[in-house]
Structure formats: structure tokens, C-alpha cells
Design a protein around this motif. Structure first.
Motif, short mmCIF file in Angstrom:
data_model
loop_
_atom_site.label_atom_id
_atom_site.label_comp_id
_atom_site.label_asym_id
_atom_site.label_seq_id
_atom_site.Cartn_x
_atom_site.Cartn_y
_atom_site.Cartn_z
N ARG A 50 0.84 -1.21 0.00
CA ARG A 50 0.00 0.00 0.00
C ARG A 50 0.87 1.25 0.00
NH1 ARG A 50 -5.25 -1.43 0.94
NH2 ARG A 50 -5.55 -3.59 1.64
N PHE A 51 0.25 2.36 -0.37
CA PHE A 51 0.96 3.63 -0.50
C PHE A 51 0.23 4.74 0.26
CE2 PHE A 51 1.70 1.16 -4.35
CZ PHE A 51 3.08 1.22 -4.49
N ARG A 52 1.00 5.73 0.68
CA ARG A 52 0.40 6.91 1.29
C ARG A 52 -0.11 7.84 0.19
NH1 ARG A 52 5.20 6.11 4.12
NH2 ARG A 52 4.97 5.77 6.37
N PRO A 53 -1.36 8.27 0.25
CA PRO A 53 -1.82 9.27 -0.72
C PRO A 53 -1.23 10.63 -0.39
CG PRO A 53 -3.55 8.79 0.87
CD PRO A 53 -2.43 7.83 1.16
N ALA A 54 -1.13 11.47 -1.39
CA ALA A 54 -0.58 12.81 -1.22
C ALA A 54 -1.71 13.84 -1.20
CB ALA A 54 0.39 13.13 -2.35
N ILE A 55 -1.49 14.95 -0.49
CA ILE A 55 -2.44 16.06 -0.51
C ILE A 55 -1.67 17.37 -0.69
CG2 ILE A 55 -4.12 14.86 0.93
CD1 ILE A 55 -3.22 16.72 3.25
N LEU A 56 -2.34 18.35 -1.26
CA LEU A 56 -1.81 19.71 -1.41
C LEU A 56 -0.48 19.73 -2.14
CD1 LEU A 56 -2.76 21.19 2.09
CD2 LEU A 56 -4.00 21.43 -0.08
N GLY A 57 -0.33 18.82 -3.09
CA GLY A 57 0.91 18.77 -3.84
C GLY A 57 0.83 19.46 -5.18
N GLY A 58 -0.34 20.03 -5.49
CA GLY A 58 -0.51 20.67 -6.78
C GLY A 58 -0.77 19.66 -7.88
N GLU A 59 -0.85 20.15 -9.09
CA GLU A 59 -1.18 19.29 -10.23
C GLU A 59 -0.01 18.39 -10.59
OE1 GLU A 59 -2.78 19.75 -14.84
OE2 GLU A 59 -2.69 21.49 -13.49
N VAL A 60 -0.33 17.13 -10.87
CA VAL A 60 0.68 16.13 -11.26
C VAL A 60 0.35 15.63 -12.66
CG1 VAL A 60 1.65 13.86 -10.76
CG2 VAL A 60 1.10 15.41 -8.89
N LEU A 316 -1.96 -0.51 -10.95
CA LEU A 316 -1.51 -0.39 -9.56
C LEU A 316 -0.54 -1.52 -9.22
CD1 LEU A 316 -1.60 0.97 -6.82
CD2 LEU A 316 -3.70 -0.31 -6.32
N ASP A 317 -0.79 -2.72 -9.72
CA ASP A 317 0.15 -3.83 -9.50
C ASP A 317 1.51 -3.53 -10.13
OD1 ASP A 317 -1.79 -5.28 -8.17
OD2 ASP A 317 -2.28 -6.56 -9.89
N LEU A 322 7.27 -2.02 -9.15
CA LEU A 322 8.31 -1.01 -9.24
C LEU A 322 8.72 -0.51 -7.86
CD1 LEU A 322 6.89 1.05 -12.25
CD2 LEU A 322 8.69 -0.68 -12.33
N ALA A 323 7.75 -0.37 -6.97
CA ALA A 323 8.04 0.14 -5.64
C ALA A 323 8.91 -0.81 -4.84
CB ALA A 323 6.73 0.41 -4.89
N LEU A 324 8.78 -2.11 -5.07
CA LEU A 324 9.53 -3.08 -4.29
C LEU A 324 10.84 -3.51 -4.95
CD1 LEU A 324 6.94 -3.09 -2.60
CD2 LEU A 324 7.30 -5.53 -2.25
N GLY A 325 11.23 -2.82 -6.02
CA GLY A 325 12.57 -3.09 -6.53
C GLY A 325 12.71 -3.36 -8.01
N HIS A 352 -4.74 0.43 -22.64
CA HIS A 352 -5.48 1.60 -22.16
C HIS A 352 -5.85 1.44 -20.69
CE1 HIS A 352 -8.61 4.68 -21.86
NE2 HIS A 352 -9.42 3.74 -21.45
N ILE A 353 -6.36 0.27 -20.32
CA ILE A 353 -6.76 0.01 -18.93
C ILE A 353 -5.56 0.18 -17.99
CG2 ILE A 353 -7.48 -1.80 -17.32
CD1 ILE A 353 -9.25 -2.92 -19.57
N LEU A 354 -4.44 -0.44 -18.35
CA LEU A 354 -3.26 -0.40 -17.49
C LEU A 354 -2.69 1.01 -17.38
CD1 LEU A 354 -1.52 -3.67 -18.76
CD2 LEU A 354 -2.73 -3.37 -16.59
N ARG A 355 -2.63 1.71 -18.51
CA ARG A 355 -2.11 3.08 -18.49
C ARG A 355 -2.98 3.99 -17.62
NH1 ARG A 355 1.43 5.10 -22.75
NH2 ARG A 355 0.53 7.10 -22.15
N GLU A 356 -4.29 3.92 -17.84
CA GLU A 356 -5.19 4.78 -17.10
C GLU A 356 -5.14 4.48 -15.60
OE1 GLU A 356 -7.47 7.36 -18.34
OE2 GLU A 356 -5.81 7.17 -19.78
N ASP A 357 -5.01 3.22 -15.26
CA ASP A 357 -4.94 2.85 -13.84
C ASP A 357 -3.63 3.34 -13.23
OD1 ASP A 357 -6.13 1.56 -11.57
OD2 ASP A 357 -4.67 -0.06 -11.80
N MET A 358 -2.54 3.23 -13.96
CA MET A 358 -1.27 3.76 -13.46
C MET A 358 -1.36 5.27 -13.24
SD MET A 358 1.94 1.83 -15.29
CE MET A 358 3.05 2.67 -14.17
#
Length: 382
Positions: A50-60, A316-317, A322-325, A352-358
Motif C-alpha cells: 500500500r501507499f500513502r496518498p498525497a495532498i496539497l501537492g498541486g497538479e501532477v 496499480l500492480d 516497481l516500488a519493491l525493486g 489503455h486500462i493499465l495506463r489509465e490505472d497507473m
């Protein structure tokens, strides 16, 4: 209807694929081995990250472009080799190779594909990887390498996690054989799926064409069993060293789960290590591949190229891997579910599904590059 409304995730494509291919084909693409505990463990391990969501970081604005092994790809994931791909959906190898070249993501052609490297290499262009099940005969090995290179494949993937055949009980119950048997049961299942049947008729009976070409049988049609005798599924370190001397392109070793093997592979001249448990199709007591990924990364240091697969179903998978190495993530079954569901339109819809989910999840995490998933937003490591 817009496919994004009717089939918004891989599970929708999987369900439609099951309705469109014969039962024995479904059991081939969807099954694992044993009680399929490893298949379930792969999914459970991915859900743990799992990941921490971000707030008040502006447009990404996420940018998915990725450089791997000296080549630029549109996304950090690709199409893993899957044996007998053309059984699952007729013309699969040709369709996926063309798609990969146009979409700019790697496509892996298996030694046990239904088409020859000379046919598929030009379609994949510079996106082609050739996956090697190691032949016993060194002359056949050298000829395969020469043919793959002449066909345009510049990356070789040596699969090392198939030291012997697994039982794959679901496939046995389905009476699956390659080429498919002409039994009343198989004929009935085929008749229930007329589009698959007609396309197979046009494309020809799925066979192990590459390895069958090396057989010399007097008047007898070659079988999968005969072709299998030409393969040495359990290579040793001497075999790897010989292969490294004979192949002058990039060399990837696929099927690594033990961190202690990683430095030795690196020192043997391997260019990338692929962490995989064969999606549970070989050994039902193996660990989830994702559980082993951080250890392999730690053993290699931060810069050595690492690939991950096994159970990946969503964008997300991909981020979890990528997050784990991992530097790159591969999917195999998923592309074939897409083909079975929508034919030639399936791969582009899955992309399309994978890109949009990422993109959606990267925005939530406040990151613009996939590699940044390994940073401070990672909440939990296995």
C-alpha cells in the motif's frame, strides 16, 4: 458500446475470454499447478503493498515513458512470453508482435510458440525479445540463437525455473494435448466456439513449429513429447556461461527467486534478472514472486536491471512491483485474456486500462514518474 464502459478492468476481459474459447483452451491459459496456492499467493502479496496518498501537492502530470536496457519504451511494462500463444487465440503471436511494435513495448516470443522467429521477428521489430528453453544439443542451441538474431531479436531471455514438467491438473482433466486431440469431447468444445474454430482453421493447427523443425522422424508426424526431448529444461552454470559466450545481445535470466543467486548471475555476465515464479504454473510450494523481489534488489544494489512478473493484473500492480525493486514489469496471461475477449482489439484496450490505472494511482500518490513509487509514498514492504 465504448469498451471502457463494458470492459473497464482485466476481470471483465477474463470473463469474456472464458466465454469465447473452448474449455480445454481456457484451462491451458488460466490454470496453475497443484491446488493453485501460489497463484493465490501472488495476488495476496500484491494486495499487501500500500501507499500513502498525497495532498496539497498541486497538479501532477504522470509520464510513463521508461528506459530499460538502453532502449526507450512507452510504458514500464511489456508482454511476457507465453508458450503455445496461438492456441489461446489464433494468430496471437502475430497480433501481439505487431501491437508491441506500434505501442512501443517489449514482446517476448517463446521457444514453444506456434509460429517461427523468422515470421514474428520482423513484426516485432526492435521490440522483440526471444525466450529460450535451453536445447540439449549445443548445435541446435547455436542455430536457434543465430536464427533469432537474424530475425531481429536483440534480447535473449533464458528461462531457468522449469527443471521438469509440472502436473497442471486442470489441464489433465481437460484432456489437453498439443496439438489438440481429435476426440468427441474436444470437437464438441470446439464446435461451441465457432469464431475460435474458424480462425484456427485459417491459421492452422497450433504446433511447436520451431522445435519440430529439428526433429528427424521417419514418416511420423512430430508430437509435443518428441519436441520436448530436444529441450534441456534444467541448464547448469556451465550452460549459462556457454550461452553468454554465444549470444552477443542482452541476456536476461527469468525465474529467479533466491537472492543469493542474483550476484552470481550478475557476475556471469547476465544483463538483467527476472524475478518470477512462472505465475504458479510450475511449483505450488514456491513463495509469491513479489515477496522475493526486495531481497533480490538488495543483493544486486540499486542500479542493476531487475524485471518482475507473476500475478500482475492492474496498473496499480505494476506500481507495486516497481516500488519493491523492479525496473520493469511483465504480464503474460493478461494479454491473452484480452485477445480471447476482443480479438485484435484486445491488446490496445488492455494497454489503455493499465495506463489509465497507473496514471490515476500516480496522481493519488503525487508522483510523476513510475520509478518514484519506490520513494516515501510506499507505506508497507513485504
Amino acid at each position: 458500446m465504448d469498451p471502457d464502459l463494458r470492459y473497464p478492468e482485466l476481470s471483465d476481459l477474463r470473463a469474456r475470454c472464458r466465454r469465447r474459447v473452448p474449455h480445454f483452451v481456457w484451462e491451458y491459459v488460466d490454470s496453475a499447478t497443484g491446488r493453485e496456492a501460489v497463484k493465490a499467493a501472488n495476488r495476496a502479496a500484491l494486495d499487501t503493498v500500500r501507499f500513502r496518498p498525497a495532498i496539497l501537492g498541486g497538479e501532477v502530470t504522470p509520464d510513463l515513458r521508461t528506459r530499460f536496457l538502453g532502449k526507450d519504451y512507452a510504458v514500464p511494462f511489456g508482454i511476457a512470453p507465453l508458450g503455445m500463444s496461438g492456441l489461446i487465440w489464433p494468430g496471437a503471436e502475430q497480433t501481439l508482435a505487431r501491437f508491441a511494435q506500434g505501442a512501443r513495448l517489449p514482446y517476448g516470443l517463446s521457444t514453444v510458440a506456434t509460429r517461427l522467429p523468422e515470421e514474428i521477428g520482423p513484426l516485432a521489430g526492435d521490440m522483440g525479445w526471444f525466450q529460450l528453453y535451453p536445447p540439449r544439443d549445443p548445435d541446435i542451441r547455436r542455430d536457434l540463437l543465430t536464427r533469432a538474431q537474424k530475425a531481429g531479436f536483440d534480447t535473449l531471455v533464458l528461462t531457468v525455473d522449469v527443471p521438469g514438467p509440472s502436473r497442471r491438473e486442470r489441464q489433465r482433466r481437460a484432456d489437453l494435448a498439443i496439438p489438440p486431440k481429435t476426440t468427441l469431447r474436444i470437437l464438441w468444445q470446439t464446435a461451441l466456439r465457432p469464431e475460435w474454430a474458424l480462425r484456427t482453421l485459417r491459421n492452422g493447427t497450433p504446433r511447436l513449429r520451431l522445435m519440430e523443425g529439428y526433429l528427424k522422424l521417419d514418416g511420423n508426424a512430430p508430437s509435443t513429447a518428441h519436441a520436448g526431448y530436444l529441450l534441456r529444461a534444467a541448464p547448469d552454470w556451465d550452460y549459462l556461461h556457454a550461452l553468454r559466450r554465444e549470444w552477443d545481445g542482452h541476456l536476461i535470466v527469468k525465474g529467479v527467486l533466491n537472492a543469493e543467486d542474483a550476484p552470481r548471475l550478475r557476475d556471469a555476465g547476465v544483463d538483467a534478472i527476472w524475478v518470477s515464479n512462472h505465475t504458479g504454473r510450475q511449483f505450488d510450494a514456491a513463495p509469491a514472486a513479489l515477496e522475493m523481489l526486495p531481497g533480490v534488489r538488495a543483493a544486486l544494489g540499486p542500479d542493476f536491471p531487475v524485471i518482475f512478473d507473476s500475478g500482475v493484473e492492474t496498473g496499480l500492480d505494476v506500481l507495486r512491483g516497481l516500488a519493491l525493486g523492479a525496473d520493469f514489469v511483465m504480464l503474460g496471461r493478461a494479454w491473452h485474456y484480452a485477445l480471447g475477449a476482443l480479438g485484435a482489439r484486445g491488446p490496445s484496450h488492455l494497454l489503455h486500462i493499465l495506463r489509465e490505472d497507473m496514471v490515476a494511482n500516480m496522481v493519488q500518490m503525487g508522483i510523476s514518474r513510475p520509478a518514484d513509487a519506490a520513494g516515501r509514498r510506499l507505506l508497507r514492504e513485504l
